[in-house]
Design a protein around this motif. Structure first.
Motif, mmCIF file in Angstrom:
data_model
loop_
_atom_site.group_PDB
_atom_site.id
_atom_site.type_symbol
_atom_site.label_atom_id
_atom_site.label_comp_id
_atom_site.label_asym_id
_atom_site.label_seq_id
_atom_site.Cartn_x
_atom_site.Cartn_y
_atom_site.Cartn_z
ATOM 1 N N PRO A 1 50.160 55.766 119.870
ATOM 2 C CA PRO A 1 51.420 56.230 119.266
ATOM 3 C C PRO A 1 51.224 56.994 117.962
ATOM 4 O O PRO A 1 51.890 58.012 117.724
ATOM 5 C CB PRO A 1 52.193 54.921 119.020
ATOM 6 C CG PRO A 1 51.627 53.951 120.001
ATOM 7 C CD PRO A 1 50.174 54.297 120.090
ATOM 8 N N GLU A 2 50.314 56.515 117.104
ATOM 9 C CA GLU A 2 50.121 57.148 115.798
ATOM 10 C C GLU A 2 49.460 58.525 115.900
ATOM 11 O O GLU A 2 49.708 59.401 115.067
ATOM 12 C CB GLU A 2 49.283 56.238 114.887
ATOM 13 C CG GLU A 2 49.978 54.963 114.456
ATOM 14 C CD GLU A 2 51.172 55.225 113.556
ATOM 15 O OE1 GLU A 2 51.094 56.145 112.720
ATOM 16 O OE2 GLU A 2 52.185 54.520 113.692
ATOM 17 N N SER A 3 48.625 58.702 116.907
ATOM 18 C CA SER A 3 47.925 59.985 117.044
ATOM 19 C C SER A 3 48.540 60.873 118.122
ATOM 20 O O SER A 3 47.984 61.933 118.439
ATOM 21 C CB SER A 3 46.447 59.734 117.388
ATOM 22 O OG SER A 3 46.321 59.059 118.627
ATOM 23 N N ARG B 1 56.542 62.493 111.157
ATOM 24 C CA ARG B 1 56.046 62.562 109.776
ATOM 25 C C ARG B 1 56.853 63.549 108.952
ATOM 26 O O ARG B 1 57.376 64.505 109.457
ATOM 27 C CB ARG B 1 54.566 62.981 109.789
ATOM 28 C CG ARG B 1 53.656 61.900 110.366
ATOM 29 C CD ARG B 1 52.235 62.394 110.558
ATOM 30 N NE ARG B 1 52.167 63.439 111.566
ATOM 31 C CZ ARG B 1 51.027 64.021 111.951
ATOM 32 N NH1 ARG B 1 49.895 63.651 111.395
ATOM 33 N NH2 ARG B 1 51.020 64.975 112.864
ATOM 34 N N VAL C 1 47.512 50.732 108.854
ATOM 35 C CA VAL C 1 48.244 50.297 110.050
ATOM 36 C C VAL C 1 47.312 49.548 110.988
ATOM 37 O O VAL C 1 47.682 48.526 111.575
ATOM 38 C CB VAL C 1 48.857 51.521 110.767
ATOM 39 C CG1 VAL C 1 49.581 51.084 112.042
ATOM 40 C CG2 VAL C 1 49.816 52.256 109.844
ATOM 41 N N ASP D 1 56.771 63.997 116.592
ATOM 42 C CA ASP D 1 56.177 63.919 115.258
ATOM 43 C C ASP D 1 57.233 63.486 114.252
ATOM 44 O O ASP D 1 58.126 64.259 113.904
ATOM 45 C CB ASP D 1 55.579 65.275 114.859
ATOM 46 C CG ASP D 1 54.666 65.158 113.628
ATOM 47 O OD1 ASP D 1 54.616 64.065 113.038
ATOM 48 O OD2 ASP D 1 54.035 66.172 113.277
ATOM 49 N N VAL E 1 44.539 58.467 111.969
ATOM 50 C CA VAL E 1 45.450 57.322 111.980
ATOM 51 C C VAL E 1 45.260 56.513 110.698
ATOM 52 O O VAL E 1 44.122 56.270 110.267
ATOM 53 C CB VAL E 1 45.182 56.429 113.217
ATOM 54 C CG1 VAL E 1 46.054 55.172 113.169
ATOM 55 C CG2 VAL E 1 45.440 57.202 114.500
ATOM 56 N N ASP E 2 46.355 56.107 110.091
ATOM 57 C CA ASP E 2 46.319 55.344 108.839
ATOM 58 C C ASP E 2 45.541 54.044 109.030
ATOM 59 O O ASP E 2 45.874 53.221 109.882
ATOM 60 C CB ASP E 2 47.759 55.040 108.403
ATOM 61 C CG ASP E 2 47.819 54.440 107.005
ATOM 62 O OD1 ASP E 2 46.771 54.092 106.462
ATOM 63 O OD2 ASP E 2 48.930 54.322 106.463
ATOM 64 N N VAL F 1 48.927 51.181 118.495
ATOM 65 C CA VAL F 1 48.617 51.815 117.209
ATOM 66 C C VAL F 1 47.940 53.167 117.409
ATOM 67 O O VAL F 1 48.470 54.208 117.008
ATOM 68 C CB VAL F 1 47.729 50.904 116.325
ATOM 69 C CG1 VAL F 1 47.398 51.611 115.007
ATOM 70 C CG2 VAL F 1 48.421 49.587 116.055
ATOM 71 N N TYR F 2 46.767 53.160 118.030
ATOM 72 C CA TYR F 2 46.000 54.397 118.164
ATOM 73 C C TYR F 2 46.783 55.505 118.860
ATOM 74 O O TYR F 2 46.926 56.611 118.334
ATOM 75 C CB TYR F 2 44.709 54.125 118.951
ATOM 76 C CG TYR F 2 43.642 53.380 118.188
ATOM 77 C CD1 TYR F 2 43.665 53.300 116.789
ATOM 78 C CD2 TYR F 2 42.593 52.762 118.855
ATOM 79 C CE1 TYR F 2 42.693 52.611 116.099
ATOM 80 C CE2 TYR F 2 41.604 52.070 118.160
ATOM 81 C CZ TYR F 2 41.658 51.991 116.792
ATOM 82 O OH TYR F 2 40.684 51.324 116.105
#
Length: 234
Positions: A157-159, A234, A136, A232, A132-133, A154-155
């Protein structure tokens, strides 16, 4: 030479003798495999996320309690990941009998399935969280978000693509574990292939059980890949 050819032909015909298969037993075994796989996947999903979050949050913490907690959890995760599944089932027989009341049947196979796969999936979740960035996370912290809000917004949703890909791999491994559990009495397609197929010299039963297991694996992989592609961004 002719005798060998005839024997080879007979063996081939045995594989294709589908009329003598008790299809009701095949259906029961398939349901048992699906039962063990689905229940264990659900349990492993939530336990793995909790383990992954716990490992990730305590890994670089300066708190003495967090350092000790990380070492204890990491040790247990590594232990359960390292024990071969077939041995783990045997080791857990007293525990399984205590909580389930039986050493055989699909439900009796669940404790070993869950305890073997949850640590593995927990490590996959931890790996996904590390990707995770950091920017962010820092932005969320700067906005005054609580730890729970950061985890939820954050954790996770991002991963999420890594989490889904990880549970897909884990679910496929669990299908294989159910087959091994079936050999020692947990039921399912593994039990069918071993008792009805191997021990009774009926290769057609073993073939059918193998094909059904492959179909289950392909379906899980297709669903997992489709889900990852959709989420995804990205």
């Amino acid at each position: 030479m002719l005798t060998n050819t005839i024997q080879t032909g007979n063996i081939f015909l045995d594989y294709l003798d589908f009329e003598s298969i008790a299809w009701d037993r095949v259906w029961v075994a398939t349901r048992e495999t699906l039962y063990m796989t689905s229940i264990s996947v659900i349990a492993v999903f939530f336990l793995g996320i909790l383990l992954g979050l716990l490992l990730y949050e305590t890994r670089n913490s300066s708190s003495t309690f967090a350092v000790i907690l990380y070492k204890v959890v990491a040790f247990l995760v590594n232990v359960f990941r390292s024990i071969p599944f077939i041995i783990l089932i045997v080791l857990l027989i007293p525990f399984t009998k205590a909580i389930v009341g039986s050493m055989t049947g699909p439900t009796a196979g669940l404790p070993a399935l869950i305890l073997s796969a949850a640590p593995f999936y927990g490590r996959l979740v931890e790996t996904g969280l590390r990707e995770v960035d950091k920017g962010v996370i820092e932005a969320a912290e700067a906005m005054g978000s609580t730890k729970w809000e950061i985890i939820k917004k954050v954790y996770i949703p991002e991963s999420l693509p890594n989490i889904v890909a990880g549970i897909t791999v884990t679910a496929i491994s669990l299908v294989g574990y159910t087959a091994m559990a079936g050999v020692i009495g947990a039921g399912g397609l593994g039990n069918l292939a071993y008792l009805e197929g191997f021990q009774r010299s009926r290769p057609n039963v073993t073939l059918v059980a193998t094909v059904i297991i492959l179909l289950i694996v392909f379906i899980i992989q297709f669903i997992g890949d489709t889900w990852v592609t959709k989420i995804d961004k990205r």
